[in-house]
Every structure is written in C-alpha cells, then in structure tokens.
Scaffold this active site. Structure first.
Site, short mmCIF file in Angstrom:
data_model
loop_
_atom_site.label_atom_id
_atom_site.label_comp_id
_atom_site.label_asym_id
_atom_site.label_seq_id
_atom_site.Cartn_x
_atom_site.Cartn_y
_atom_site.Cartn_z
N ASN A 54 0.55 -1.58 0.05
CA ASN A 54 0.06 -0.13 0.09
C ASN A 54 1.26 1.47 -0.29
O ASN A 54 1.37 1.83 1.11
CB ASN A 54 -0.53 0.03 1.06
N LYS A 56 0.98 4.40 -0.45
CA LYS A 56 1.06 5.94 -0.01
C LYS A 56 1.48 5.35 1.58
O LYS A 56 1.79 6.49 2.84
CB LYS A 56 -0.27 6.81 0.58
N HIS A 102 6.93 -15.20 -7.88
CA HIS A 102 6.69 -16.13 -6.99
C HIS A 102 5.80 -17.05 -7.41
O HIS A 102 5.02 -16.97 -7.94
CB HIS A 102 5.68 -14.88 -5.70
N GLU A 172 11.28 -20.39 -1.76
CA GLU A 172 10.06 -20.53 -1.27
C GLU A 172 9.99 -22.32 -1.86
O GLU A 172 9.21 -21.97 -2.58
CB GLU A 172 9.96 -19.52 -1.87
N GLY A 178 2.72 -20.61 3.32
CA GLY A 178 1.15 -20.02 3.70
C GLY A 178 0.54 -21.97 3.88
O GLY A 178 -0.59 -21.89 4.47
N SER A 218 6.47 -20.42 5.40
CA SER A 218 5.68 -20.07 6.96
C SER A 218 7.24 -19.63 8.02
O SER A 218 7.27 -20.91 9.16
CB SER A 218 5.09 -21.44 6.90
#
Ligand code: G3H
Length: 262
Positions: A54, A56, A102, A172, A178, A218
């Site tokens: 995000n 800003k 990814h 990864e 996850g 994880s």
C-alpha cells in the site's frame, strides 16, 4: 535427494528479512497476491529495509532505512496492457524493488520461466531491483527433483541478469508457503548451499559470495532463529507471520543478530 554441494561462506553478507501485512482500504496498491492482496512486503538488508504494498501508507510511514518493493511488473515498456504495472510506473513513484517468480505467479497465474525472465530483464534495465523467487512443488521434492527445478528457475533468471548486485534470490519451497509447514533449517540450508554453488559454477565466485539468498515459507517467530543460524540463509521473505507485529520484530531481530554476530 542428493547431497548438497559444499556451501560458500556467506556470513559476511548483510542479512535480509521480509514481511507482509494485510491490505489497508482506500490506499493506492501496487502488486497483488492471493489472500494478501495489497499487502506490505518489507525486507531488511544492507542496513536498509524494503517495503512494498500500500504505497501511500508505506511511503508516509517509513524511515530512510526502508525501501519499497512491488509484487509484479510488466515484461517491457508500458503500453496498453490493462491491469499490468510497468517498470516506468514503479520508477515514477520511487519504488526500487519488485518480487518476481513467486510461486503464486508461477502456479496460479501461469507465468513460466521465460516470461519471468523477461520481466527480470526489463525491470533491471529500468533500475528496478529484483527479488527472484525459486522453489519446488511438493511432488517435485518427493521425486528428488528439487535441485533440478531450482537450477532451471535460476538459469531462466541468469539468462536475463547482467548485474547481480541488484538481485536477491528467495528460495521458497511451494509446499511451505502459507501452509505452516516450514522447511527444516537443514532442508533450507541444503538448497541455499546448492543455489550458491550454482552461482559459483555458472556465474562467478564473486557473485556467489555476494548475492543474498533468503528463505520464505511459513517463517515465524518460533522458527526464525534456527533458520537464521544456517550459513547460507541470509534472511527471510515472510508472509503470514508479518500480520503479527511482535512476531515480525522477532524475525527481523533474528537476522539482525546474525549480522551482528558475523
Ligand atoms: O511472500 C511470502 C511468502 O510466500 C511466504 O508466505 P508465508 O510466510 O505466509 O508462508
């Protein structure tokens, strides 16, 4: 799995940690990913932190130690590619990094090695640094193909990279992302050492010793310390655990402690 090649000393490398946080509504977002669309990704290394998500929210709240990473970029110069993010846009807003390769981009969106390589080449040509993700599926690990898969993905990146100073490799294993099923420190170290040796053989000993190889999948406050002790693990790319501020701090401190110890 075959024995890993001997590792190269990397204890002098600046450690890195990466985190993500949930979306903040009504913020300009760059990049997206599954349940963490619009997340923040932060990485610490070389005395800097890198954050993406995000914009800003991130930009207005970070110190000079923090840099920003997007989670996607288009393969070439901007144009009529609705929904995509151009490297030029990233540069325009001061975003220095992008995560590429990814597993969710590879296995859900369907990006292949060649496409990811093109993204890396163009991003680097525009001075956007690359976090290059590699990693095997569970069935590939169980079939003894972990190194084959990681080396194939490495080659696709290497074919597109001329300046390794602007690249961080993130190992990864897909089965660990996850899932709560983290690779053991030994499993992670084995692959990190193999990847570093691949760099030594296929690129140069200098690149092998200077390129940071971080682990993702994880990572949490309870397992980061043991992972961080491993010689070739230079930091972390963290998703879920970054949702908990204190846990993120613990993860950051685990790699900072490694840097101090080195
Ligand atoms: O981008 C982050 C990685 O995919 C790791 O996610 P995780 O820490 O939730 O397993």
């Amino acid at each position: 799995m075959a024995a890993a090649p001997s590792s190269l000393a990397s204890s002098h490398l600046s450690p890195i940690a990466a985190v993500s946080t949930p979306a903040v509504p009504h913020q300009l977002r760059i990049g997206c990913s599954r349940r963490r669309a619009g997340r923040i990704v932060a990485m610490a290394g070389s005395g800097k932190f890198f954050v993406g998500g995000n914009w800003k929210c991130v930009k207005n709240s970070l110190t000079g130690r923090i840099e920003v990473s997007a989670q996607n970029v288009w393969i070439g110069k901007g144009g009529a590619y609705t929904g995509e993010i151009s490297a030029e846009q990233l540069v325009d807003i001061g975003c220095q990094w992008v995560i590429l390769g990814h597993s969710e981009r590879r296995h859900i969106i369907g990006e292949n090695d060649e496409f990811i390589g093109k993204k890396a080449a163009y991003a680097l040509s525009q001075n956007v640094k690359v976090i290059a993700c590699i990693g095997e599926l569970l069935e590939e690990r169980e079939a003894g193909k972990t190194f084959d898969v990681c080396f194939r993905q490495m080659k696709a990146f290497a074919d597109s990279i001329s300046n390794w100073a602007d690249v961080v490799i993130a190992y990864e294993p897909v089965w660990a992302i996850g899932t709560g099923k983290v690779a053991t420190p030994e499993q992670a170290q084995e692959v990190h050492a193999a990847v570093r040796n691949w760099l030594k053989t296929n690129i140069s000993p200098d690149v092998a010793s200077s390129t940071r190889i971080i682990y993702g999948g994880s990572v949490n406050a309870a397992n980061c310390a043991e992972l961080a002790k491993k010689e070739d693990i230079d930091g972390f790319l963290v998703g879920g655990a970054s949702l908990k501020g204190p846990d993120f701090a613990t993860i950051i401190n685990s790699v900072t402690a490694k840097k101090v110890a080195a």
